[in-house]
Design a protein around this motif. Structure first.
Motif, PDB file in Angstrom:
ATOM      1  N   LYS A 171       0.830  -1.200   0.000  1.00 51.54           N
ATOM      2  CA  LYS A 171       0.000   0.000   0.000  1.00 51.54           C
ATOM      3  C   LYS A 171       0.865   1.250   0.000  1.00 51.54           C
ATOM      4  CE  LYS A 171      -4.035  -1.974   2.349  1.00 51.54           C
ATOM      5  NZ  LYS A 171      -4.961  -1.849   3.506  1.00 51.54           N
ATOM      6  N   CYS A 172       0.433   2.206  -0.805  1.00 50.84           N
ATOM      7  CA  CYS A 172       1.069   3.527  -0.822  1.00 50.84           C
ATOM      8  C   CYS A 172       0.006   4.558  -0.435  1.00 50.84           C
ATOM      9  CB  CYS A 172       1.633   3.834  -2.206  1.00 50.84           C
ATOM     10  SG  CYS A 172       2.443   5.456  -2.327  1.00 50.84           S
ATOM     11  N   PRO A 173       0.305   5.480   0.489  1.00 52.46           N
ATOM     12  CA  PRO A 173      -0.714   6.414   0.994  1.00 52.46           C
ATOM     13  C   PRO A 173      -1.266   7.375  -0.043  1.00 52.46           C
ATOM     14  CG  PRO A 173       1.176   6.318   2.472  1.00 52.46           C
ATOM     15  CD  PRO A 173       1.571   5.607   1.217  1.00 52.46           C
ATOM     16  N   ILE A 174      -0.530   7.660  -1.108  1.00 50.59           N
ATOM     17  CA  ILE A 174      -1.035   8.633  -2.077  1.00 50.59           C
ATOM     18  C   ILE A 174      -1.007   8.050  -3.485  1.00 50.59           C
ATOM     19  CG2 ILE A 174      -0.247  10.574  -0.669  1.00 50.59           C
ATOM     20  CD1 ILE A 174       2.013  11.001  -2.694  1.00 50.59           C
ATOM     21  N   ARG A 175      -1.971   8.487  -4.284  1.00 53.10           N
ATOM     22  CA  ARG A 175      -1.965   8.148  -5.710  1.00 53.10           C
ATOM     23  C   ARG A 175      -1.154   9.217  -6.430  1.00 53.10           C
ATOM     24  NH1 ARG A 175      -5.612   4.167  -6.872  1.00 53.10           N
ATOM     25  NH2 ARG A 175      -5.502   4.599  -9.105  1.00 53.10           N
ATOM     26  N   HIS A 176      -0.413   8.799  -7.448  1.00 54.65           N
ATOM     27  CA  HIS A 176       0.472   9.767  -8.088  1.00 54.65           C
ATOM     28  C   HIS A 176       0.854   9.294  -9.485  1.00 54.65           C
ATOM     29  CE1 HIS A 176       2.929   6.947  -5.648  1.00 54.65           C
ATOM     30  NE2 HIS A 176       3.742   6.948  -6.690  1.00 54.65           N
ATOM     31  N   ASP A 177       1.190  10.264 -10.317  1.00 47.88           N
ATOM     32  CA  ASP A 177       1.664  10.014 -11.676  1.00 47.88           C
ATOM     33  C   ASP A 177       3.188  10.111 -11.652  1.00 47.88           C
ATOM     34  OD1 ASP A 177       1.858   9.621 -14.371  1.00 47.88           O
ATOM     35  OD2 ASP A 177       1.236  11.649 -14.926  1.00 47.88           O
ATOM     36  N   ILE A 178       3.856   9.037 -12.004  1.00 52.50           N
ATOM     37  CA  ILE A 178       5.315   8.971 -11.858  1.00 52.50           C
ATOM     38  C   ILE A 178       6.008   9.754 -12.973  1.00 52.50           C
ATOM     39  CG2 ILE A 178       7.273   7.366 -11.924  1.00 52.50           C
ATOM     40  CD1 ILE A 178       5.329   5.383 -10.457  1.00 52.50           C
TER      41      ILE A 178
END
Length: 397
Positions: A171-178
């Motif tokens: 799990k990663c706490p934030i959604r993001h565009d790499i």
């Protein structure tokens, strides 16, 4: 600018076997409709570790040593500068490729010996972004696969241990565009992301661009806010962000299929002053940076043709051409922040058979550590593609 006879970098380097080298991965893209495409050739050359004392107008020459030509069957590993379609990574002597989104089989290989492992199938929506990290305490390599931010799918991680290889959910706490490849420093994997188009109620994000910090051992995520689009490098064992004053987020600009090379050709002023900014992270907890500015002009340095490869142990920033063709010389550039001088080095020995421009990925500080990277995992030995006739025996002038 005046020029003089090339000098071999070998003349300036002692005990080459024990010194870091530049690693070059040259890829010949093939037909995407074929069962296999993308032939990767690995070379290395001596790395200039100390500032060159003479005039920076002198061109040095380094001989490239050929290691292996590599193309496992049934794996699509064409190179693409768009991170959605090809991820590359290098850490502690091993090279990582995660290729075509329609056949997303990550590959780990030793670029010197050609031993490799193809990781288990990883279904992704569009293209998952992939990274490669190393924990120096447990001496474990791990592959991190992040789901596409606006589609279905889950983030997963795989530990490269002997025996069964399994992708595990993480799990990663934030959604993001790499927005960048990964840089692994002392067991922490860093990469740049953009959160402006993502909903992140569970985590306070104060800027659009964020550096993701992934601890390879604990598998925990933390985050560092940054002001703008930048690139990440290892600078003397510390994380540094580096950017040109007129830098743009080229991944955003080229989102709808615009070729990055075409975009730079059309939009980057060939006469632009090289205004380089380097921020070095001095305190991770307090997020304190030392900030440096460098400006120089050099009519041999064409910024739209080079990428930032990293920094040497002595702190020289290395730029490398990102395309190779036998019709033109191939250069790397060493910028010395202390003297603000630029040293050009011509790399010879890639050969004559690359008729079309080939993509080149350059990595600094390559040292092969057989105690670490000769894992039992790398059981497969690629049927060696014979040393191409066009690769000359490496000898400097």
């Amino acid at each position: 600018m005046s020029s003089s006879s090339p000098i071999s970098i070998n003349d300036l380097t002692s005990s080459l076997a024990n010194t870091p080298r530049l690693l070059f991965a040259i890829v010949e893209n093939g037909n995407e409709n074929a069962k296999a495409c993308g032939v990767w050739s690995f070379f290395s050359s001596p790395q200039l570790e100390n500032p060159y004392e003479k005039s920076s107008s002198t061109t040095l020459v380094a001989a490239a040593e050929f290691h292996v030509r590599f193309s496992p069957n049934n794996l699509l590993i064409n190179h693409d500068y768009d991170l959605k379609y090809c991820s590359c990574g290098y850490v502690s002597g091993l090279f990582y490729i995660h290729g075509n989104r329609y056949q997303a089989r990550p590959l780990i290989c030793n670029p010197i010996t050609g031993r490799y492992a193809i990781l288990p199938d990883r279904y992704t929506y569009r293209k998952a972004y992939s990274f490669f990290g190393f924990d120096p305490i447990e001496k474990q390599y791990k592959a991190l696969s992040m789901a596409y931010y606006c589609g279905p799918g889950r983030n997963k991680i795989l530990t490269l241990e002997d025996g069964d290889l399994t992708w595990r959910r993480i799990k990663c706490p934030i959604r993001h565009d790499i927005k960048s490849d990964g840089v692994c420093i002392n067991g922490v994997l860093y990469y740049l992301c953009d959160t402006s188009d993502c909903c992140n109620d569970a985590h306070v994000v104060t800027s659009d661009y964020v550096i993701v910090c992934f601890d390879v051992r604990s598998e925990k995520f933390t985050f560092i806010d940054v002001e703008r689009f930048c690139r990440l490098i290892n600078y003397k064992g510390k994380l540094a962000v580096i950017y040109w004053e007129d830098d743009e987020d080229i991944y955003h600009k080229c989102f709808y299929g615009k070729d990055i090379d075409e975009y730079l050709e059309e939009n980057l002023d060939v006469d632009a002053t090289n205004e380089l900014r380097v921020w070095v992270l001095e305190d991770v907890e307090k997020q304190e940076w030392s900030k440096y500015e460098y400006t120089w002009t050099d009519d041999r340095f064409f910024r739209r043709q080079v990428s930032i490869a990293g920094a040497t142990a002595s702190g020289e920033i290395v730029f490398s051409m990102n395309k190779y063709t036998s019709k033109q010389p191939f250069y790397v550039f060493y910028f010395n922040p202390e003297t603000k001088t630029l040293q050009r080095v011509e790399i010879q020995g890639f050969g004559e058979a690359f008729k079309k421009p080939c993509s080149v990925r350059t990595f600094v500080n390559h040292v092969e550590d057989l105690n670490l990277n000769d894992l039992e995992l790398l059981k497969s030995v690629h049927p060696p593609l014979e040393k191409p006739e066009y690769v000359q025996d490496s000898e400097s002038d």
